[in-house]
Design a protein around this motif. Structure first.
Motif, PDB file in Angstrom:
ATOM      1  N   ALA A  11       0.788  -1.223  -0.048  1.00 43.35           N
ATOM      2  CA  ALA A  11      -0.162  -0.133   0.032  1.00 43.35           C
ATOM      3  C   ALA A  11       0.858   1.274   0.138  1.00 43.35           C
ATOM      4  O   ALA A  11       0.722   2.223  -0.800  1.00 43.35           O
ATOM      5  CB  ALA A  11      -0.986  -0.149   1.060  1.00 43.35           C
ATOM      6  N   ARG A  12       1.890   1.216   1.015  1.00 44.29           N
ATOM      7  CA  ARG A  12       2.778   2.411   0.957  1.00 44.29           C
ATOM      8  C   ARG A  12       3.588   2.558  -0.620  1.00 44.29           C
ATOM      9  O   ARG A  12       3.700   3.778  -0.915  1.00 44.29           O
ATOM     10  CB  ARG A  12       3.923   2.305   2.174  1.00 44.29           C
ATOM     11  CG  ARG A  12       3.029   2.517   3.421  1.00 44.29           C
ATOM     12  CD  ARG A  12       4.286   2.353   4.609  1.00 44.29           C
ATOM     13  NE  ARG A  12       3.840   1.855   5.797  1.00 44.29           N
ATOM     14  CZ  ARG A  12       3.289   2.614   6.527  1.00 44.29           C
ATOM     15  NH1 ARG A  12       3.148   4.011   6.326  1.00 44.29           N
ATOM     16  NH2 ARG A  12       2.922   2.180   7.815  1.00 44.29           N
ATOM     17  N   GLU A  13       3.847   1.458  -1.061  1.00 45.54           N
ATOM     18  CA  GLU A  13       4.515   1.572  -2.410  1.00 45.54           C
ATOM     19  C   GLU A  13       3.724   2.206  -3.534  1.00 45.54           C
ATOM     20  O   GLU A  13       4.257   2.914  -4.303  1.00 45.54           O
ATOM     21  CB  GLU A  13       5.372   0.161  -2.703  1.00 45.54           C
ATOM     22  CG  GLU A  13       6.400   0.134  -3.649  1.00 45.54           C
ATOM     23  CD  GLU A  13       7.612   0.930  -3.298  1.00 45.54           C
ATOM     24  OE1 GLU A  13       8.517   0.576  -4.018  1.00 45.54           O
ATOM     25  OE2 GLU A  13       7.848   1.679  -2.367  1.00 45.54           O
ATOM     26  N   ARG A  14       2.395   1.626  -3.583  1.00 44.14           N
ATOM     27  CA  ARG A  14       1.581   2.033  -4.551  1.00 44.14           C
ATOM     28  C   ARG A  14       1.458   3.697  -4.342  1.00 44.14           C
ATOM     29  O   ARG A  14       1.139   4.314  -5.204  1.00 44.14           O
ATOM     30  CB  ARG A  14       0.284   1.425  -4.337  1.00 44.14           C
ATOM     31  CG  ARG A  14       0.248  -0.034  -4.958  1.00 44.14           C
ATOM     32  CD  ARG A  14      -1.051  -0.524  -5.115  1.00 44.14           C
ATOM     33  NE  ARG A  14      -1.823  -0.669  -3.735  1.00 44.14           N
ATOM     34  CZ  ARG A  14      -1.610  -1.864  -3.106  1.00 44.14           C
ATOM     35  NH1 ARG A  14      -1.084  -2.668  -3.645  1.00 44.14           N
ATOM     36  NH2 ARG A  14      -2.223  -1.949  -1.926  1.00 44.14           N
ATOM     37  N   ALA A  15       1.310   4.049  -3.187  1.00 41.06           N
ATOM     38  CA  ALA A  15       1.141   5.440  -2.667  1.00 41.06           C
ATOM     39  C   ALA A  15       2.196   6.500  -3.081  1.00 41.06           C
ATOM     40  O   ALA A  15       1.988   7.588  -3.484  1.00 41.06           O
ATOM     41  CB  ALA A  15       0.781   5.631  -1.385  1.00 41.06           C
ATOM     42  N   ARG A  16       3.394   5.767  -3.287  1.00 38.30           N
ATOM     43  CA  ARG A  16       4.556   6.648  -3.680  1.00 38.30           C
ATOM     44  C   ARG A  16       4.392   7.100  -5.202  1.00 38.30           C
ATOM     45  O   ARG A  16       5.279   7.903  -5.840  1.00 38.30           O
ATOM     46  CB  ARG A  16       5.882   5.902  -3.524  1.00 38.30           C
ATOM     47  CG  ARG A  16       6.268   5.775  -1.866  1.00 38.30           C
ATOM     48  CD  ARG A  16       7.555   5.315  -1.657  1.00 38.30           C
ATOM     49  NE  ARG A  16       7.449   4.935  -0.091  1.00 38.30           N
ATOM     50  CZ  ARG A  16       7.763   3.838   0.383  1.00 38.30           C
ATOM     51  NH1 ARG A  16       7.569   2.730  -0.350  1.00 38.30           N
ATOM     52  NH2 ARG A  16       7.780   3.738   1.750  1.00 38.30           N
ATOM     53  N   PRO A  56      18.093 -15.952 -17.127  1.00 33.65           N
ATOM     54  CA  PRO A  56      16.773 -16.583 -16.642  1.00 33.65           C
ATOM     55  C   PRO A  56      16.073 -16.616 -15.425  1.00 33.65           C
ATOM     56  O   PRO A  56      14.868 -16.702 -15.361  1.00 33.65           O
ATOM     57  CB  PRO A  56      17.112 -18.100 -17.148  1.00 33.65           C
ATOM     58  CG  PRO A  56      18.620 -18.215 -16.554  1.00 33.65           C
ATOM     59  CD  PRO A  56      19.111 -16.925 -17.051  1.00 33.65           C
ATOM     60  N   HIS A  57      16.803 -15.997 -14.420  1.00 29.08           N
ATOM     61  CA  HIS A  57      16.076 -16.037 -12.994  1.00 29.08           C
ATOM     62  C   HIS A  57      16.400 -14.609 -12.485  1.00 29.08           C
ATOM     63  O   HIS A  57      15.778 -14.479 -11.289  1.00 29.08           O
ATOM     64  CB  HIS A  57      16.938 -16.882 -12.220  1.00 29.08           C
ATOM     65  CG  HIS A  57      17.166 -18.395 -12.607  1.00 29.08           C
ATOM     66  ND1 HIS A  57      18.399 -19.041 -12.436  1.00 29.08           N
ATOM     67  CD2 HIS A  57      16.248 -19.195 -12.980  1.00 29.08           C
ATOM     68  CE1 HIS A  57      18.250 -20.008 -13.173  1.00 29.08           C
ATOM     69  NE2 HIS A  57      17.230 -20.304 -13.483  1.00 29.08           N
ATOM     70  N   ASN A  58      16.364 -13.745 -13.340  1.00 29.49           N
ATOM     71  CA  ASN A  58      16.244 -12.340 -12.964  1.00 29.49           C
ATOM     72  C   ASN A  58      15.507 -11.504 -13.868  1.00 29.49           C
ATOM     73  O   ASN A  58      15.933 -11.503 -15.124  1.00 29.49           O
ATOM     74  CB  ASN A  58      17.677 -11.602 -12.705  1.00 29.49           C
ATOM     75  CG  ASN A  58      18.054 -12.029 -11.309  1.00 29.49           C
ATOM     76  OD1 ASN A  58      17.308 -11.676 -10.252  1.00 29.49           O
ATOM     77  ND2 ASN A  58      19.306 -12.521 -11.228  1.00 29.49           N
ATOM     78  N   GLY A  59      14.518 -10.672 -13.535  1.00 28.98           N
ATOM     79  CA  GLY A  59      13.819 -10.017 -14.895  1.00 28.98           C
ATOM     80  C   GLY A  59      12.901  -8.736 -13.899  1.00 28.98           C
ATOM     81  O   GLY A  59      13.321  -8.554 -12.770  1.00 28.98           O
ATOM     82  N   HIS A  60      12.083  -8.462 -14.737  1.00 25.13           N
ATOM     83  CA  HIS A  60      11.246  -7.241 -14.139  1.00 25.13           C
ATOM     84  C   HIS A  60      10.454  -7.751 -13.011  1.00 25.13           C
ATOM     85  O   HIS A  60       9.804  -8.879 -13.050  1.00 25.13           O
ATOM     86  CB  HIS A  60      10.302  -6.692 -15.361  1.00 25.13           C
ATOM     87  CG  HIS A  60       9.430  -5.595 -14.642  1.00 25.13           C
ATOM     88  ND1 HIS A  60       9.985  -4.252 -15.187  1.00 25.13           N
ATOM     89  CD2 HIS A  60       8.368  -5.392 -13.986  1.00 25.13           C
ATOM     90  CE1 HIS A  60       9.066  -3.451 -14.517  1.00 25.13           C
ATOM     91  NE2 HIS A  60       8.268  -3.896 -13.979  1.00 25.13           N
ATOM     92  N   GLY A  61      10.583  -7.249 -11.886  1.00 25.85           N
ATOM     93  CA  GLY A  61       9.735  -7.481 -10.726  1.00 25.85           C
ATOM     94  C   GLY A  61       8.545  -6.559 -10.569  1.00 25.85           C
ATOM     95  O   GLY A  61       8.522  -5.332 -10.720  1.00 25.85           O
ATOM     96  N   ARG A  62       7.346  -7.029 -10.102  1.00 28.02           N
ATOM     97  CA  ARG A  62       6.027  -6.328 -10.186  1.00 28.02           C
ATOM     98  C   ARG A  62       6.334  -5.268  -9.068  1.00 28.02           C
ATOM     99  O   ARG A  62       5.848  -4.040  -9.303  1.00 28.02           O
ATOM    100  CB  ARG A  62       4.967  -6.944  -9.520  1.00 28.02           C
ATOM    101  CG  ARG A  62       3.763  -6.435  -9.299  1.00 28.02           C
ATOM    102  CD  ARG A  62       2.467  -7.011  -8.725  1.00 28.02           C
ATOM    103  NE  ARG A  62       1.302  -6.402  -8.626  1.00 28.02           N
ATOM    104  CZ  ARG A  62       0.114  -6.598  -7.923  1.00 28.02           C
ATOM    105  NH1 ARG A  62       0.420  -8.224  -7.369  1.00 28.02           N
ATOM    106  NH2 ARG A  62      -0.689  -5.930  -7.709  1.00 28.02           N
ATOM    107  N   TRP A  63       7.102  -5.270  -7.822  1.00 24.48           N
ATOM    108  CA  TRP A  63       7.349  -4.275  -6.921  1.00 24.48           C
ATOM    109  C   TRP A  63       8.711  -3.818  -7.101  1.00 24.48           C
ATOM    110  O   TRP A  63       8.901  -2.692  -6.995  1.00 24.48           O
ATOM    111  CB  TRP A  63       7.034  -4.831  -5.704  1.00 24.48           C
ATOM    112  CG  TRP A  63       5.666  -5.427  -5.310  1.00 24.48           C
ATOM    113  CD1 TRP A  63       4.850  -6.732  -5.391  1.00 24.48           C
ATOM    114  CD2 TRP A  63       4.389  -4.393  -5.128  1.00 24.48           C
ATOM    115  NE1 TRP A  63       3.977  -6.525  -5.487  1.00 24.48           N
ATOM    116  CE2 TRP A  63       3.283  -5.415  -5.098  1.00 24.48           C
ATOM    117  CE3 TRP A  63       4.431  -3.188  -5.021  1.00 24.48           C
ATOM    118  CZ2 TRP A  63       2.071  -4.657  -4.846  1.00 24.48           C
ATOM    119  CZ3 TRP A  63       2.892  -2.666  -4.861  1.00 24.48           C
ATOM    120  CH2 TRP A  63       2.018  -3.431  -4.982  1.00 24.48           C
TER     121      TRP A  63
END
Length: 445
Positions: free
Chosen positions: A122-127, A294-301
């Motif tokens: 919630a805090r990250e979305r608010a930023r 293969p094991h690192n990419g875009h992360g949702r957060w």
């Protein structure tokens, strides 16, 4: 002699594969008795690939699990029982018999709950566009709540006392809801059921367990995240709520009556990466495209996975704020042959003039760290060095840039892809380093 494994970058340097190698049985090497986790929590993502092709991303279990090495989650960990159960299921599916039987948890370790995770998101979305690059797993919320309410923050030991845990979870939920509004998290009773079931499947221990464990033989202390994300020394505000240096491991060793009884191993890549926003002075988008993982990419957060040339000033700074290292583990040494344009960056250009080292200071001044961050966000690479495609030229260049010997070289994801004097235990190498008193402190040129 024990080994402390710490990432000298922004994370993702290969701590998992290094710990896996250290724990792999080798002729003539004393077996590792345990992997000790000493910072962070379920947001860790340490990738291990076995020689038979199995892959697991270790978060709370130690990266020596495939070799049957037990894991101890120390009092400095933040334990997420739900994530731990999911991780155990995946390990079991990969052929690890009864993974939870390999685990001990200090009763004093803080619990990360669905309420912490929901508040974090919630805090990250608010930023909005000013996001910090959080993993969204609730680690910062767990640490912040424990600082604000130390007597009421839930612990692993509370999972054996349903009434106590109900009270603490209710207080936690209500306080965070008051601050942030309704949280996307399950009811307290559902959390209670899951957490008390967790307590029935793992071994909870007191403060006497770790000293006994460390007397049995060599242990590996597995750090999480990276020094450049450290809560005090990282580039604020793009940091973690965790001490990512050797300090936590050294504290646990001192409490166990074994101060300075370990080899301090700093892990770096042949190039520098980070997840999400924040400074990456040497960033080169062409590297991200040329060296996919293969094991690192875009992360949702977290955001995008970014790559740059080897950042010598930043890594030297990491060594300095750590108080030095005894040696380096260099990973991704196959990359220079795959991408001949890789370079070592020895300095920066900034609007305030050239910069060839980052000043280290005592922890606590976040304003100073933010000012350093702002300067790095405007800095550009300077002082290139091109070692070429020969991996030995790269280990020489990185050893020179960081004033530290390379003790382990990694050319691929498995334990078989490693070379160097470090095997299953670091006793002989540690004695050599102690005898020469070679502890790097980073170069100031």
């Amino acid at each position: 002699m024990h080994t402390l494994v710490v990432d000298l970058g922004y994370g993702d340097a290969g701590k998992g594969t290094v710990v896996d190698r250290l724990c792999t049985p080798r002729p003539g090497a004393a077996p590792v008795t345990a992997v000790i986790r000493f910072n962070g929590g379920a947001q860790a993502a340490h990738n291990v690939v076995t020689t038979d092709g199995r892959h697991h991303t270790f978060a709370q279990f130690g990266s020596g699990t495939f070799s049957g090495v037990p894991t101890h989650l120390s009092r400095l960990m933040m334990v997420d029982p739900l994530a731990l159960a999911a991780e155990a299921r995946h390990l079991a599916a990969l052929g690890v018999p009864d993974p939870l039987a390999l685990l001990t948890v200090d009763r004093r370790a803080r619990l990360t709950t669905p309420y912490h995770a929901a508040a974090n998101r919630a805090r990250e979305r608010a930023r909005g566009t000013a996001r910090h690059g959080s993993c969204g797993r609730g680690i910062g919320e767990t640490a912040a709540y424990a600082l604000a309410h130390p007597a009421e923050a839930p612990t692993a030991g509370d999972c054996t006392a349903r009434t106590v845990l109900r009270r603490k979870l209710t207080l936690l939920r209500d306080r965070l809801t008051t601050a942030l509004g309704p949280l996307d998290a399950p009811p307290v009773e559902a959390c209670l059921d899951a957490f008390t079931a967790f307590a029935g499947h793992i071994t909870l221990v007191d403060e006497n367990h770790l000293p006994r464990l460390l007397r049995r033989g060599p242990a590996v202390f597995e750090g999480a995240q990276g020094v450049l994300l450290d809560e005090w020394h990282g580039f604020h505000p793009y940091t973690t709520w965790s001490t990512t240096t050797f300090d936590g491991a050294e504290t646990l060793l001192a409490e166990a009556g074994q101060p300075r009884a370990a080899l301090r191993l700093g892990v770096v890549r042949s190039y520098t990466t980070r997840h999400g926003p924040g400074p990456l002075v040497t960033e080169d988008p062409a590297l991200t495209a040329a060296l996919p993982e293969p094991h690192n990419g875009h992360g949702r957060w977290q955001g995008a996975f970014r790559a740059g040339h080897f950042d010598a000033p930043a890594h030297a700074y990491a060594i300095a704020v750590c108080g030095g290292v005894d040696g380096l583990a260099v990973t991704h040494l196959d990359a220079p042959a795959r991408h001949g344009a890789l370079r070592v960056v020895r300095g920066y250009r900034t609007p305030d003039g050239p910069m060839d080292h980052l000043p280290a200071a005592q922890p606590g001044d976040l304003g100073r760290q933010q000012a350093l961050t702002e300067r790095l966000l405007t800095a550009r690479p300077d002082g290139w060095q091109i070692p070429g495609s020969d991996p030995h030229a790269w280990t020489d260049a990185l050893s020179d840039a960081l004033s530290a010997p390379v003790l382990l070289e990694s050319y691929g994801p498995t334990a078989a892809d490693k070379a160097g004097p470090l095997g299953g235990a670091a006793d002989g190498v540690a004695r050599q380093c102690r005898g020469s008193d070679r502890r790097a402190i980073g170069k100031s040129k």
